[in-house]
Design a protein around this motif. Structure first.
Motif, PDB file in Angstrom:
ATOM      1  N   LYS A  14     -17.700  35.044  15.169  1.00 34.45           N
ATOM      2  CA  LYS A  14     -16.674  34.352  14.400  1.00 34.45           C
ATOM      3  C   LYS A  14     -17.289  33.121  13.735  1.00 34.45           C
ATOM      4  CE  LYS A  14     -13.266  36.858  16.118  1.00 34.45           C
ATOM      5  NZ  LYS A  14     -12.336  37.644  15.378  1.00 34.45           N
ATOM      6  N   PRO A  15     -17.334  33.078  12.387  1.00 37.19           N
ATOM      7  CA  PRO A  15     -17.890  31.893  11.722  1.00 37.19           C
ATOM      8  C   PRO A  15     -17.051  30.659  12.037  1.00 37.19           C
ATOM      9  CG  PRO A  15     -17.413  33.657  10.152  1.00 37.19           C
ATOM     10  CD  PRO A  15     -16.879  34.082  11.476  1.00 37.19           C
ATOM     11  N   ILE A  16     -17.725  29.536  12.318  1.00 42.20           N
ATOM     12  CA  ILE A  16     -16.973  28.327  12.652  1.00 42.20           C
ATOM     13  C   ILE A  16     -17.312  27.148  11.757  1.00 42.20           C
ATOM     14  CG2 ILE A  16     -16.514  28.894  15.049  1.00 42.20           C
ATOM     15  CD1 ILE A  16     -18.911  27.231  15.845  1.00 42.20           C
ATOM     16  N   VAL A  17     -18.366  27.244  10.972  1.00 39.87           N
ATOM     17  CA  VAL A  17     -18.722  26.153  10.066  1.00 39.87           C
ATOM     18  C   VAL A  17     -18.984  26.739   8.690  1.00 39.87           C
ATOM     19  CG1 VAL A  17     -20.464  24.410   9.532  1.00 39.87           C
ATOM     20  CG2 VAL A  17     -19.677  24.697  11.861  1.00 39.87           C
ATOM     21  N   GLY A  18     -18.521  26.030   7.690  1.00 36.68           N
ATOM     22  CA  GLY A  18     -18.773  26.457   6.317  1.00 36.68           C
ATOM     23  C   GLY A  18     -17.848  27.550   5.841  1.00 36.68           C
ATOM     24  N   THR A  19     -16.737  27.755   6.533  1.00 39.49           N
ATOM     25  CA  THR A  19     -15.776  28.759   6.106  1.00 39.49           C
ATOM     26  C   THR A  19     -14.390  28.154   6.075  1.00 39.49           C
ATOM     27  OG1 THR A  19     -15.249  29.513   8.325  1.00 39.49           O
ATOM     28  CG2 THR A  19     -17.117  30.581   7.248  1.00 39.49           C
ATOM     29  N   SER A  20     -13.492  28.858   5.455  1.00 37.37           N
ATOM     30  CA  SER A  20     -12.100  28.397   5.423  1.00 37.37           C
ATOM     31  C   SER A  20     -11.285  29.118   6.489  1.00 37.37           C
ATOM     32  CB  SER A  20     -11.503  28.653   4.038  1.00 37.37           C
ATOM     33  OG  SER A  20     -11.573  30.030   3.743  1.00 37.37           O
ATOM     34  N   ASN A  21     -11.931  29.514   7.557  1.00 31.45           N
ATOM     35  CA  ASN A  21     -11.279  30.225   8.650  1.00 31.45           C
ATOM     36  C   ASN A  21     -10.241  29.319   9.323  1.00 31.45           C
ATOM     37  OD1 ASN A  21     -10.579  31.802  10.809  1.00 31.45           O
ATOM     38  ND2 ASN A  21     -12.655  32.086  11.565  1.00 31.45           N
ATOM     39  N   THR A  22      -8.976  29.718   9.285  1.00 26.58           N
ATOM     40  CA  THR A  22      -7.914  28.895   9.863  1.00 26.58           C
ATOM     41  C   THR A  22      -7.886  28.983  11.381  1.00 26.58           C
ATOM     42  OG1 THR A  22      -6.361  30.714   9.593  1.00 26.58           O
ATOM     43  CG2 THR A  22      -6.453  29.073   7.822  1.00 26.58           C
ATOM     44  N   ASN A  23      -8.589  29.937  11.961  1.00 26.45           N
ATOM     45  CA  ASN A  23      -8.622  30.088  13.415  1.00 26.45           C
ATOM     46  C   ASN A  23      -9.705  29.235  14.068  1.00 26.45           C
ATOM     47  OD1 ASN A  23      -6.524  31.937  13.448  1.00 26.45           O
ATOM     48  ND2 ASN A  23      -7.895  33.658  13.089  1.00 26.45           N
ATOM     49  N   ASN A  24     -10.412  28.416  13.283  1.00 25.96           N
ATOM     50  CA  ASN A  24     -11.471  27.580  13.858  1.00 25.96           C
ATOM     51  C   ASN A  24     -10.959  26.742  15.007  1.00 25.96           C
ATOM     52  OD1 ASN A  24     -13.417  28.532  12.191  1.00 25.96           O
ATOM     53  ND2 ASN A  24     -13.545  26.727  10.905  1.00 25.96           N
ATOM     54  N   GLU A  25      -9.799  26.104  14.834  1.00 22.36           N
ATOM     55  CA  GLU A  25      -9.282  25.224  15.873  1.00 22.36           C
ATOM     56  C   GLU A  25      -8.965  25.991  17.147  1.00 22.36           C
ATOM     57  OE1 GLU A  25      -6.366  23.960  13.277  1.00 22.36           O
ATOM     58  OE2 GLU A  25      -7.830  22.785  12.171  1.00 22.36           O
ATOM     59  N   SER A  26      -8.396  27.171  17.028  1.00 23.02           N
ATOM     60  CA  SER A  26      -8.084  27.940  18.233  1.00 23.02           C
ATOM     61  C   SER A  26      -9.353  28.493  18.882  1.00 23.02           C
ATOM     62  CB  SER A  26      -7.105  29.065  17.918  1.00 23.02           C
ATOM     63  OG  SER A  26      -7.697  30.001  17.047  1.00 23.02           O
ATOM     64  N   LEU A  27     -10.368  28.792  18.081  1.00 21.00           N
ATOM     65  CA  LEU A  27     -11.629  29.280  18.642  1.00 21.00           C
ATOM     66  C   LEU A  27     -12.362  28.186  19.408  1.00 21.00           C
ATOM     67  CD1 LEU A  27     -13.091  31.361  15.683  1.00 21.00           C
ATOM     68  CD2 LEU A  27     -12.148  32.236  17.816  1.00 21.00           C
ATOM     69  N   LEU A  28     -12.210  26.948  18.961  1.00 21.24           N
ATOM     70  CA  LEU A  28     -12.972  25.839  19.528  1.00 21.24           C
ATOM     71  C   LEU A  28     -12.171  24.993  20.506  1.00 21.24           C
ATOM     72  CD1 LEU A  28     -14.819  24.714  16.293  1.00 21.24           C
ATOM     73  CD2 LEU A  28     -15.670  26.181  18.123  1.00 21.24           C
ATOM     74  N   SER A  29     -10.982  25.452  20.878  1.00 22.89           N
ATOM     75  CA  SER A  29     -10.161  24.675  21.810  1.00 22.89           C
ATOM     76  C   SER A  29      -9.754  25.529  23.003  1.00 22.89           C
ATOM     77  CB  SER A  29      -8.920  24.126  21.112  1.00 22.89           C
ATOM     78  OG  SER A  29      -8.091  25.174  20.694  1.00 22.89           O
ATOM     79  N   SER A  30      -9.258  24.844  24.016  1.00 18.83           N
ATOM     80  CA  SER A  30      -8.826  25.497  25.244  1.00 18.83           C
ATOM     81  C   SER A  30      -7.532  26.276  25.002  1.00 18.83           C
ATOM     82  CB  SER A  30      -8.600  24.433  26.316  1.00 18.83           C
ATOM     83  OG  SER A  30      -7.911  24.966  27.410  1.00 18.83           O
ATOM     84  N   THR A  31      -7.424  27.439  25.614  1.00 16.04           N
ATOM     85  CA  THR A  31      -6.171  28.197  25.514  1.00 16.04           C
ATOM     86  C   THR A  31      -5.124  27.619  26.459  1.00 16.04           C
ATOM     87  OG1 THR A  31      -7.019  29.778  27.134  1.00 16.04           O
ATOM     88  CG2 THR A  31      -7.241  30.356  24.812  1.00 16.04           C
ATOM     89  N   LEU A  32      -5.581  26.972  27.531  1.00 16.16           N
ATOM     90  CA  LEU A  32      -4.679  26.381  28.516  1.00 16.16           C
ATOM     91  C   LEU A  32      -4.162  25.006  28.074  1.00 16.16           C
ATOM     92  CD1 LEU A  32      -3.507  26.855  31.360  1.00 16.16           C
ATOM     93  CD2 LEU A  32      -5.478  25.627  32.267  1.00 16.16           C
ATOM     94  N   ASP A  33      -5.053  24.185  27.539  1.00 15.76           N
ATOM     95  CA  ASP A  33      -4.708  22.825  27.114  1.00 15.76           C
ATOM     96  C   ASP A  33      -5.372  22.544  25.768  1.00 15.76           C
ATOM     97  OD1 ASP A  33      -4.192  20.150  26.775  1.00 15.76           O
ATOM     98  OD2 ASP A  33      -5.153  19.502  28.633  1.00 15.76           O
TER      99      ASP A  33
END
Length: 159
Positions: A14-33
């Protein structure tokens, strides 16, 4: 005592830098908190580190200008250590560069796997105490090794 909250392996990174991926925040954060996340400064540091390593290994500036550096998420783990009140997210991030002659699906031989870990104690007093201890030991290590802080290095580079 320990609970695995999340264990994801992405077949297609999953690309996380240099893209307009709106899921970046969910990919880089905790699912619990969701307040536990990888800060942009960490990704910037990783990005700069990879570019610096690459510049040290290549002498041709033309090649550097024609490449694009990418960061992509390969794996994500999340743990809840209930006994000590600690949440941890671990991310395996792949960095690679490509040149204009390669497509986005083909990666060069310079693919490197990085580990990013984020720890968060749920108890505020423990969190404060641990932050103080880690900062203290960080300063001692810097004095003993003779390295400067990132802020001092950036001032030195710009002058």
């Amino acid at each position: 005592l320990t609970e695995t909250i999340c264990s994801d392996e992405y077949v297609k990174e999953k690309p996380i830098v240099g893209t307009s991926n709106t899921n970046n925040e969910s990919l880089l954060s905790s699912t619990l908190d969701p307040t536990i996340y990888v800060r942009k400064s960490v990704l910037d540091h990783l990005h700069n580190h990879v570019l610096t390593q690459r510049m040290d290994n290549t002498e041709e500036e033309e090649e550097e200008d024609s490449t694009t550096m990418h960061l992509a998420l390969k794996r994500k783990f999340e743990y809840n250590f209930r006994l000590i009140g600690l949440n941890v997210i671990m991310l395996h991030i792949v960095s690679y560069t490509d040149t204009p002659s390669t497509t986005s699906t083909l990666k060069c031989d310079d693919e490197v796997l990085h580990l990013v870990e984020v720890y968060r104690f749920r108890n505020v007093l423990v969190r404060f105490f641990m932050k103080w201890i880690l900062n203290f030991f960080n300063k001692i290590c810097r004095v003993m090794i003779g390295t400067k802080s990132p802020k001092e290095n950036s001032v030195k580079k710009h002058s």
